[in-house]
Each structure stands twice: as structure tokens, then as C-alpha cells.
Scaffold this motif. Structure first.
Motif, PDB file in Angstrom:
ATOM      1  N   LEU A  17      32.612  34.063  49.567  1.00  0.00           N
ATOM      2  CA  LEU A  17      32.906  32.654  49.740  1.00  0.00           C
ATOM      3  C   LEU A  17      32.985  31.987  48.368  1.00  0.00           C
ATOM      4  CD1 LEU A  17      30.618  31.575  52.712  1.00  0.00           C
ATOM      5  CD2 LEU A  17      33.109  31.405  52.647  1.00  0.00           C
ATOM      6  N   ALA A  18      33.554  30.792  48.315  1.00  0.00           N
ATOM      7  CA  ALA A  18      33.579  30.012  47.087  1.00  0.00           C
ATOM      8  C   ALA A  18      33.028  28.625  47.373  1.00  0.00           C
ATOM      9  CB  ALA A  18      35.006  29.907  46.546  1.00  0.00           C
ATOM     10  N   TRP A  58      31.166  35.846  41.824  1.00  0.00           N
ATOM     11  CA  TRP A  58      31.414  36.443  43.139  1.00  0.00           C
ATOM     12  C   TRP A  58      32.819  37.055  43.215  1.00  0.00           C
ATOM     13  CZ3 TRP A  58      29.260  31.445  45.720  1.00  0.00           C
ATOM     14  CH2 TRP A  58      27.871  31.546  45.848  1.00  0.00           C
ATOM     15  N   LEU A  59      33.808  36.299  42.716  1.00  0.00           N
ATOM     16  CA  LEU A  59      35.188  36.778  42.781  1.00  0.00           C
ATOM     17  C   LEU A  59      35.373  38.014  41.914  1.00  0.00           C
ATOM     18  CD1 LEU A  59      38.117  36.482  43.682  1.00  0.00           C
ATOM     19  CD2 LEU A  59      38.456  34.823  41.831  1.00  0.00           C
ATOM     20  N   ALA A  60      34.833  38.011  40.699  1.00  0.00           N
ATOM     21  CA  ALA A  60      34.979  39.163  39.807  1.00  0.00           C
ATOM     22  C   ALA A  60      34.333  40.403  40.406  1.00  0.00           C
ATOM     23  CB  ALA A  60      34.370  38.847  38.446  1.00  0.00           C
ATOM     24  N   ARG A  61      33.206  40.228  41.076  1.00  0.00           N
ATOM     25  CA  ARG A  61      32.544  41.369  41.705  1.00  0.00           C
ATOM     26  C   ARG A  61      33.423  41.973  42.797  1.00  0.00           C
ATOM     27  NH1 ARG A  61      26.749  40.507  44.530  1.00  0.00           N
ATOM     28  NH2 ARG A  61      28.085  39.159  45.804  1.00  0.00           N
ATOM     29  N   SER A  62      34.085  41.098  43.582  1.00  0.00           N
ATOM     30  CA  SER A  62      34.972  41.586  44.635  1.00  0.00           C
ATOM     31  C   SER A  62      36.186  42.292  44.034  1.00  0.00           C
ATOM     32  CB  SER A  62      35.412  40.420  45.530  1.00  0.00           C
ATOM     33  OG  SER A  62      36.199  40.860  46.613  1.00  0.00           O
ATOM     34  N   ILE A  63      36.768  41.697  42.996  1.00  0.00           N
ATOM     35  CA  ILE A  63      37.917  42.326  42.331  1.00  0.00           C
ATOM     36  C   ILE A  63      37.511  43.661  41.720  1.00  0.00           C
ATOM     37  CG2 ILE A  63      39.540  42.105  40.402  1.00  0.00           C
ATOM     38  CD1 ILE A  63      39.495  39.061  40.862  1.00  0.00           C
TER      39      ILE A  63
END
Length: 415
Positions: A85-86, A108-113
Motif C-alpha cells: 500500500l502507499a 515499500w515500493l522498492a522492496r516490491s520491485i
């Protein structure tokens, strides 16, 4: 650039029914490279206000582990729906709170990428960010790509959403980028104020549907309209279009039929144009329907306002009009200089009637043929080629900034 890995952080969903620059670039990159197309994560505001929308439900299934977030959309193109989520940060005040919340979103986004990149075996990728995305200010540090490219294709700072945080975020993105790739000379000049490694890679177009020699049946809602027909196709919005100019033209020349094809914003819906008998609003159409409307017009127009938003805007519709062999009249902006040999350009409102008279005077086959050839020279292959050349000219990263090879993203690295 061949046989490399490319990560694209994109504003628009891969499944968006309209054509998008990012998706077209991804497909061009995929001819010789592997591409990870990253969609925007689901933010809390969208979750709370649009929980029942199909795209929100799809994000929720990914978050719950009920659907795969990483899918192969096309050969060499994988689409990532981030499993995070953001926080909705845009309404936060400028300052530390916004910075901390944005860093958390980026983590969070970098971890998912990173997880997706490891699964695909990506090494030393190029990271390309499509426009102003707040988390992108942190991703160069977090992901350590081989090169970070900021793709600048619109001046967005006049858009209400970006007025609070957009100026500071874009300035940082411009400065941090290893390369700024713009789709017009105006935007490239704008970017060079912050980053000398800025270039105009041009605008690619997908003109498969726009074939001048195709025979399109006349649309039923266009057929009753008398000639001459002067038309515009696209979103009817006062952010970009000169509404008083359209009203002036319609009142000055009641024998001209003004045909407007596309959805309207509130200003257009409330405008006096709806009371004029020679103005025809035909509504929104599917992309595949538009060539038929263009073919059965006598002249095409792009009555833009001339402001910071439109000066660097590349009008794809001009290529579409020219590809159909139509005479075109448009507002003169810096970007429209590119089309000066093929389009009649108006510097002020008083010039429009005479230029439209000239456009309606008769199709010149040589001019139409030249316009068709010019429009068809604007390919995504040409744009990607300019980007590849600009990337090749960049120096290699310093050893201490060497790109990560395995995306071993850990909380310590991302702190």
C-alpha cells in the motif's frame, strides 16, 4: 541498447484502454531487452473511496496473496502490481512529515520491485520513471540502477494535484537523473536548466489505424452534418483548449460546421457552444472509431491555448490528422514549430478564419503526401534509438555507486 534489463515506473496502468507513451516505449524496448513495467501501488485514499472499482479489487487480491502480482504481459515484458500500500501523502504540508511519509512509501515500493527483479534475474538495470511520481525521488538510492532516466513528456506543474509538492519533487528528479529524456524541444530546454544531460528523444506514434487510403464508412452521427466540416478529436478541456476561440469561429462563420469528438470537461459542458446550431458534440468514441471521423472531415484543428502547459505538449492528434491526409490548422506553440512545413499555424485568434479558408480551399495532393510521410516518420523505434544513443554517451557509474547486481534489498540498505 540491447540485451539489457529495464525497469519502468509508470503513472498509467498497463491495461489502460487508451494508448500510452510508457506502454509504447516498453514494447519498443522489449524488441531487444527485458522490461519490468511497474504500476503505481494502491494508495489509502483510493482504497477508501473506490474499494469496489475493478482495479482496486485487483490490487487487493494481490495484497492478500490471492493473485499473482508479477505477470508476463507480452514477450519480454512483465507487469508488476506492487504488493504494498502507499500512504496518501499529497495533502500533507510541505516539510519533514511529507518527506518521511514519502520515504516510507518508496521503501515499500522498492522492496516490491526488488523482489520482482530478483525473480526475473535482472542485473544492472536501467530505471526509467514516467513523469512526476513522488516515490521516485528515493528509488535511485534504494535500487541503485545502472542509470536513472527521468522521462519528461508533459509540463505537469499546472495540474492541481501537483501544485503543492510537484515543483520540489520534479526539481529533485531533474537533478538526480543521470539522463532526462523529453518528448519535445521545449521540455528538453526546460530540463537543461537543472540537468545538462537532457535531450529531446521525440515522440513516437502508433498510426496503424490511421491509413489515408483506407475506406471508412461515414459514421451515422456524422452523416447528417453538412459540409464544410471542421473537426477536433480528443478530450475537450479548457486546461488545453481555447474555448472562446471556438465560440468566436462558430459565430463568425455559421456556414462552417464545427464537429467536436470526445469527452467534455465541466467548462465545455456548460459552454454556449451547445446552443449554436453549427456546433456538433458527438461524444466520446473508442480509439478504433476515430479514423472514420477524421476521414470524413474537411479540415482538422488543434485550437490550443498557448501557456506553460501546452507550449511543450506534443500533440499526437496532429500526426493522426496528417496521416489521414487532412489539412490542419493549429495554434502556434514552440512544439508546433516541428510541424511548420505541414500545418497552418495561427499566432493569434484573428488569423484563424483566413487559415481555415486556405485549408478548405482544396486538398493539395503533394502537400497531403508530404504530411503523411512526415507523420509516419515519428516512430517509437526512432524515439527509443535516440534514448539508446544518449544512454551510451553517459559515463559509467563510479565504483562506490555501482549498480546492485542481485537486488539484495534489506531494511538496512533501504533506511
Amino acid at each position: 541498447m540491447q540485451h539489457q534489463d529495464v525497469i519502468m515506473l509508470c503513472q498509467q496502468s498497463w491495461a489502460l484502454p487508451l494508448g500510452t507513451n510508457a506502454r509504447s516505449l516498453a514494447r519498443e524496448f522489449a524488441r531487444a531487452n527485458r522490461v519490468l513495467y511497474v504500476q503505481m501501488p494502491l494508495d489509502l485514499h483510493a482504497l477508501l473511496t473506490g474499494r469496489h472499482r475493478p482495479e482496486v479489487q485487483q490490487h487487493l487480491r494481490v495484497l492478500r496473496g490471492q493473485a499473482e502480482g508479477l505477470t508476463e504481459a507480452e514477450p519480454n515484458v512483465w507487469v508488476l502490481t506492487p504488493d504494498c500500500l502507499a500512504l496518501s501523502v499529497n495533502r500533507l504540508p510541505v516539510g519533514r512529515v511529507f518527506g518521511w511519509a514519502n520515504q516510507l512509501n518508496a521503501w515499500w515500493l522498492a522492496r516490491s520491485i526488488g523482489r520482482a527483479a530478483r525473480r526475473l534475474g535482472f542485473t544492472q538495470p536501467v530505471l526509467l520513471q514516467d513523469g512526476i511520481i513522488f516515490q521516485g525521488t528515493e528509488l535511485k538510492r534504494l535500487l541503485r540502477p545502472r542509470h536513472f532516466v527521468y522521462y519528461l513528456r508533459d509540463y505537469m506543474l499546472d495540474v492541481p494535484y501537483f501544485r503543492r509538492h510537484g515543483p520540489a519533487v520534479e526539481q529533485r528528479l531533474l537533478r538526480e537523473a543521470d539522463l532526462v529524456a523529453a518528448n519535445s524541444g521545449y521540455l528538453a530546454d526546460y530540463a537543461r536548466r537543472q540537468n545538462p544531460n537532457s535531450c529531446d528523444i521525440g515522440q513516437g506514434c502508433v498510426l496503424d489505424l490511421y491509413q489515408a487510403d483506407a475506406d471508412h464508412p461515414e459514421p451515422a452521427d456524422l452523416a447528417p452534418i453538412l459540409h464544410p466540416r471542421i473537426g477536433y478529436t480528443g478530450f475537450l478541456t479548457t486546461v488545453r483548449l481555447d474555448l472562446p476561440l471556438l465560440e468566436q469561429l462558430a459565430r463568425q462563420r455559421p456556414d462552417w460546421q464545427l464537429v467536436l469528438v470526445g469527452p467534455e470537461d465541466d467548462d465545455f459542458r456548460r459552454s454556449p457552444l451547445h446552443q449554436l446550431p453549427n456546433v456538433h458534440f458527438l461524444g466520446n468514441k473508442q480509439p478504433g472509431q476515430l479514423p472514420a471521423y477524421v476521414q470524413h472531415l474537411d479540415a482538422c484543428i488543434n485550437p490550443q491555448l498557448n501557456n506553460a502547459t501546452t507550449a511543450g505538449n506534443y500533440p499526437l492528434k496532429i500526426d493522426e490528422y496528417l496521416a489521414m491526409g487532412k489539412p490542419v490548422v493549429a495554434t502556434h506553440t514552440r512544439t508546433m514549430d516541428l510541424f511548420a512545413d505541414h500545418v497552418l499555424l495561427a499566432d493569434h485568434a484573428d488569423q484563424w478564419p483566413a487559415l481555415l479558408e486556405a485549408a478548405l480551399a482544396g486538398e493539395v495532393p503533394q502537400r497531403a503526401a508530404a504530411g503523411i510521410a512526415f507523420a509516419r516518420s515519428h516512430t517509437w523505434a526512432a524515439s527509443a534509438g535516440r534514448l539508446y544513443a544518449a544512454l551510451a554517451a553517459l559515463p559509467e557509474p563510479a565504483p562506490e555507486l555501482a549498480p546492485a547486481t542481485a537486488f539484495a534489498l534489506t531494511p538496512a540498505r533501504l533506511a
